[in-house]
Enzyme design. Structure first.
Site, PDB file in Angstrom:
ATOM      1  CG  ASP A  31      -1.571   1.234   1.605  1.00 34.51           C
ATOM      2  OD1 ASP A  31      -1.752   2.067   0.702  1.00 34.51           O
ATOM      3  OD2 ASP A  31      -1.938   1.400   2.793  1.00 34.51           O
ATOM      4  CG  ASN A  33      -2.917   5.465  -0.965  1.00 34.13           C
ATOM      5  OD1 ASN A  33      -2.999   4.408  -0.329  1.00 34.13           O
ATOM      6  ND2 ASN A  33      -3.839   5.864  -1.814  1.00 34.13           N
ATOM      7  CG  ASP A  35      -5.825   3.300   0.628  1.00 28.51           C
ATOM      8  OD1 ASP A  35      -5.011   2.357   0.744  1.00 28.51           O
ATOM      9  OD2 ASP A  35      -6.466   3.516  -0.415  1.00 28.51           O
ATOM     10  CG  ASP A  39      -1.418   1.687  -3.640  1.00 27.51           C
ATOM     11  OD1 ASP A  39      -0.243   1.368  -3.862  1.00 27.51           O
ATOM     12  OD2 ASP A  39      -1.763   2.388  -2.662  1.00 27.51           O
ATOM     13  CG  ASP A 217     -12.522 -14.926 -12.863  1.00 25.08           C
ATOM     14  OD1 ASP A 217     -11.849 -15.409 -11.945  1.00 25.08           O
ATOM     15  OD2 ASP A 217     -13.747 -14.685 -12.763  1.00 25.08           O
ATOM     16  CD  GLU A 276     -10.556 -19.449 -11.829  1.00 24.83           C
ATOM     17  OE1 GLU A 276     -10.626 -19.617 -10.606  1.00 24.83           O
ATOM     18  OE2 GLU A 276     -11.407 -18.779 -12.448  1.00 24.83           O
TER      19      GLU A 276
HETATM   20  C1  NOJ Z   1     -12.416 -17.116  -9.677  1.00 23.31           C
HETATM   21  C2  NOJ Z   1     -11.603 -16.146  -8.892  1.00 23.31           C
HETATM   22  O1  NOJ Z   1     -10.330 -16.692  -8.694  1.00 23.31           O
HETATM   23  C3  NOJ Z   1     -12.368 -15.887  -7.621  1.00 23.31           C
HETATM   24  O2  NOJ Z   1     -11.603 -15.147  -6.694  1.00 23.31           O
HETATM   25  C4  NOJ Z   1     -13.641 -15.178  -7.955  1.00 23.31           C
HETATM   26  O3  NOJ Z   1     -14.419 -15.019  -6.798  1.00 23.31           O
HETATM   27  C5  NOJ Z   1     -14.458 -15.988  -8.973  1.00 23.31           C
HETATM   28  N1  NOJ Z   1     -13.650 -16.471 -10.040  1.00 23.31           N
HETATM   29  C6  NOJ Z   1     -15.546 -15.141  -9.568  1.00 23.31           C
HETATM   30  O4  NOJ Z   1     -14.982 -14.193 -10.431  1.00 23.31           O
END
Ligand code: NOJ
Length: 561
Positions: A31, A33, A35, A39, A217, A276
Site C-alpha cells: 500500500d 498511500n 489507506d 495499490d 477468470d 482458470e
Molecule cells: C475465480 C476467482 O479466482 C475468484 O476469486 C472469484 O471469486 C471468482 N472467479 C468469480 O470471479
C-alpha cells in the site's frame, strides 16, 4: 544414460513455457498511500523485491474500477483502473518499469460476469424485457403463474440460488437474471455478438498498453447449455464439479478462445493467456490448450492433493500425459487467493472418508502443526520448481505464510460468508496483507508511511505476522524466502529445468524422485528418514542429516551416471 532435452533452448522457446509467475492479490500486496489497501504504486515500489526473488512474470488480480463486492472480480469498467488502486498512467508506468527489469506482466480478465454497476447492466435494468440491453446478460421470466419461481434450479458457487429477481422500472416484480457467483456479478450472455466484440476490444486495450498476457477468470464458464437445463443435483456447485454441469466446460467456449488466440498472435512478443479452467479429467483441460486456443492453463491438481507421494505422482503423470498430446507445457499451482494456504492444508492433512477436503477453510486448528506444514510447503516448492513447465507462486507463498484462521467474523469480507448463510468463512484467511517488516506499525510495513497517516489494513493481521515478514526472513539464510531465492536462481541457470523431459527414478513408495536433463535429480521424502542417493547436493528444503533425507524434505542434486 543421461536424460537429454530435444526442445529448442530456453532463449528460443516462448517465455511462458518455463515461466515462474508471481500472483499479486493487489489489495493485499503493498500500500503506497496509507489507506490500508494495496495499490499500483505499491507494487511498483516492490519491483526490486520481485526481481531479487527471481520471478519471470507477475499476474495482477483485477485492478479495474469495481464496487469490490468480490474484490475486483466484479468489474464495473474493463478499460480503467480502480481509483483506490491508482490510475492508468500508474499502470502504464508499472508495466514499463517491470519490462525494463525483465519481468513480464499478466492482467486478469473477467469475461463470465461483470459488476452490477457496469454501465451495460445498469442499462439492462432500465430497459424492457426482450430489449437489446437485456440480451447482453442472461435475463429470463420466472416460472409459475406469478413468475416468482426461478427459471431453473441452478445455484451460485457462493451459495443460494444463481437467479435474482429484479424490480422492473414500473415498480413491479420482474424478470430474473443469472449470477453464477455473487448477486452483484451478473453473467454475460456470450451468445450475443456485442459481448464478444466488447471483450475483443478489452483485450486489445491492454495489449496496446503493453501487457504480455491474460489470466482468464472462470474460463470454463462463459457458455451455458442450450435451453438452460436444470443442474443434475441440488446444492452449490464447486468450480470443479464432480459431475457435468450445464454451465461449466461447454464446447462453445473453445470458439471464443480461437478468436482470442488470433488477437494475441497479431501482437509481437509471444503474448499469452492462461485459463482458470477448473475442469477434470486432465484430458478436458488439454482441449483449452490446443495450438489454436490458449497457451496455458493452471493445473489445479495440486490444490486438491494430499501430501502423499502416490497421489502427487499420479497427478503429475496424468497432467503431463494429457497436455503433451497438444504440445502445451504444464503449469503447477500449490496456492492462490481462493484456497487455504498450503502450509495449513499440508499441516492438517486429510482424514479420508470424513468429508474433509484439502480446501477446508475451517479445519480443526487443534490438529494444526505449523512446523510440519512449513516443512512440507518448502519441500513442495522444490518439487514444483523442478517439474517440467511453468509454476505459479501466490504472494506470501515464498514466506511460507500460514492461513489466518481467526479473523473476527465482523471483519470478514468474502461474499461467500454472507451467501453461504454465514456457514463458510470464505477466502479472507489467505488474503491478509503481506508482512514486510517485523514491527507491527503500518500494518507490518504493508502501508508505507505518508503524511496522511496510516489507516487500518483492510483485513486485520495477526500479532505473530511479523515473524513471517520479509524483513525477518531476509536476516535468516535458512528462511523460506532465502530458499525460494536460491531455488529460482538455480532454476534460471539450470538449462534442463522448466519445460522439457523428466524421468522417474524408483527409490521406494515414500519417495518421489525424478531426473531432469543435466544430471539433475529432485528427491522428495514423504515418509520416514531415508538414505540420500549418491551425488552432490545443490539445494535442500531443510537440514539434511548426514547422509540421510529427513521426512518432509526435498533435495536437488547433481548425480553422475
Ligand atoms: C475465480 C476467482 O479466482 C475468484 O476469486 C472469484 O471469486 C471468482 N472467479 C468469480 O470471479
Amino acid at each position: 544414460m543421461s536424460l537429454v532435452s530435444n526442445l529448442p533452448s530456453r532463449e528460443k522457446r516462448a517465455w511462458w513455457r518455463d515461466a515462474v509467475t508471481y500472483q499479486i492479490y493487489i489489495r493485499s500486496f503493498s500500500d503506497s498511500n496509507g489507506d490500508g489497501k494495496g495499490d499500483v504504486e505499491g507494487i511498483r515500489a516492490r519491483l526490486p523485491y520481485l526481481k531479487a526473488l527471481g520471478v519471470d512474470a507477475i499476474w495482477i488480480t483485477p485492478w479495474y474500477p469495481s464496487p469490490q463486492n468480490d474484490h475486483g472480480y466484479d468489474v464495473a469498467d474493463y478499460m480503467d483502473i480502480e481509483p483506490d488502486y491508482g490510475t492508468l498512467d500508474d499502470a502504464k508506468r508499472l508495466i514499463d518499469e517491470a519490462h525494463l527489469m525483465g519481468i513480464r506482466m499478466i492482467v486478469d480478465i473477467v469475461p463470465n460476469h461483470s459488476s452490477d454497476q457496469h454501465k451495460w447492466f445498469q442499462e439492462a435494468l432500465l430497459a424492457a424485457p426482450g430489449s437489446k440491453e437485456r440480451d447482453r446478460y442472461i435475463f429470463r421470466d420466472g416460472k409459475g403463474p406469478n413468475g416468482d419461481i426461478p427459471p431453473n434450479n441452478w445455484n451460485a458457487v457462493f451459495g443460494g440460488s444463481a437467479w435474482h429477481r429484479i424490480t422492473e422500472p414500473d415498480g413491479k416484480p420482474g424478470q430474473w437474471y443469472l449470477h453464477l457467483f455473487a448477486v452483484e456479478q451478473p453473467d454475460f450472455n456470450w451468445e450475443n455478438s456485442e459481448v464478444r466484440q466488447y471483450f475483443e476490444r478489452v483485450l486489445r486495450f491492454w495489449l496496446d498498453l503493453g501487457v504480455d498476457g491474460f489470466r482468464i477468470d472462470v474460463a470454463h464458464g462463459m457458455i451455458k447449455a442450450e435451453g438452460l437445463p436444470d443442474q443434475p443435483a441440488p446444492g452449490s456447485p464447486e468450480m470443479l464439479a464432480a459431475v457435468s454441469m450445464p454451465f461449466w466446460d461447454q464446447d462453445g467456449v473453445h470458439e471464443i478462445y480461437r478468436s482470442w488466440r488470433k488477437i494475441l498472435d497479431s501482437y509481437p512478443g509471444d503474448r499469452m493467456a492462461v485459463a482458470e479452467a477448473w475442469v477434470s479429467p486432465a484430458s478436458r483441460i488439454a482441449r483449452y490448450l490446443r495450438p489454436d486456443e490458449l497457451a496455458n492453463s493452471f493445473n489445479f491438481d495440486f490444490l486438491t492433493s494430499k501430501w502423499e507421494a502416490k497421489t502427487l505422482r499420479e497427478r503429475i503423470d496424468g497432467s503431463i500425459a494429457a497436455i503433451s498430446e497438444v504440445g502445451a507445457p504444464a503449469s503447477w499451482v500449490f496456492n492462490n487467493h481462493d484456497v487455504v494456504r498450503s502450509v495449513d492444508r499440508f499441516a492438517l492433512g486429510l482424514t479420508p472418508g470424513t468429508g474433509d477436503t484439502t480446501l477446508d477453510r475451517h479445519g480443526d486448528s487443534a490438529k494444526l502443526d505449523i512446523r510440519v506444514g512449513v516443512a512440507r510447503a518448502r519441500a513442495g516448492a522444490l518439487l514444483m520448481l523442478a517439474l517440467p513447465g511453468g509454476a505459479y507462486i501466490y504472494q506470501g507463498e515464498e514466506l511460507t505464510l500460514p492461513e489466518v484462521r481467526d479473523i473476527p467474523e465482523d471483519r470478514l469480507t468474502d461474499p461467500r460468508w454472507k451467501m453461504s448463510g454465514y456457514t463458510d468463512k470464505g477466502r479472507d484467511g489467505c488474503r491478509v496483507p503481506i508482512p514486510w517488516t517485523m514491527k507491527e506499525e503500518s500494518g507490518f510495513g504493508f502501508s508505507h508511511q505518508n503524511t496522511m497517516g496510516i489507516e487500518e489494513t483492510w483485513l486485520p493481521q495477526p500479532k505473530w505476522w511479523g515473524s513471517y515478514s520479509v524483513e525477518s526472513q531476509e536476516k535468516d539464510q535458512d528462511s523460506s524466502l532465502a530458499m525460494y531465492r536460491k531455488a529460482l536462481s538455480i532454476r534460471r541457470s539450470e538449462s534442463g529445468l522448466g519445460d522439457g523431459p523428466m524421468k522417474w527414478v524408483e527409490l521406494g513408495d515414500d519417495l518421489l524422485a525424478f531426473e531432469r536433463p543435466g544430471d539433475f535429480l529432485c528427491v522428495v521424502n514423504f515418509g520416514k528418514e531415508a538414505p540420500l542417493p549418491q551425488g552432490d547436493v545443490i539445494l535442500s528444503s531443510g537440514p539434511l542429516d548426514g547422509g540421510k533425507i529427513p521426512s518432509d524434505t526435498a533435495v536437488w542434486m547433481r548425480i553422475s551416471h
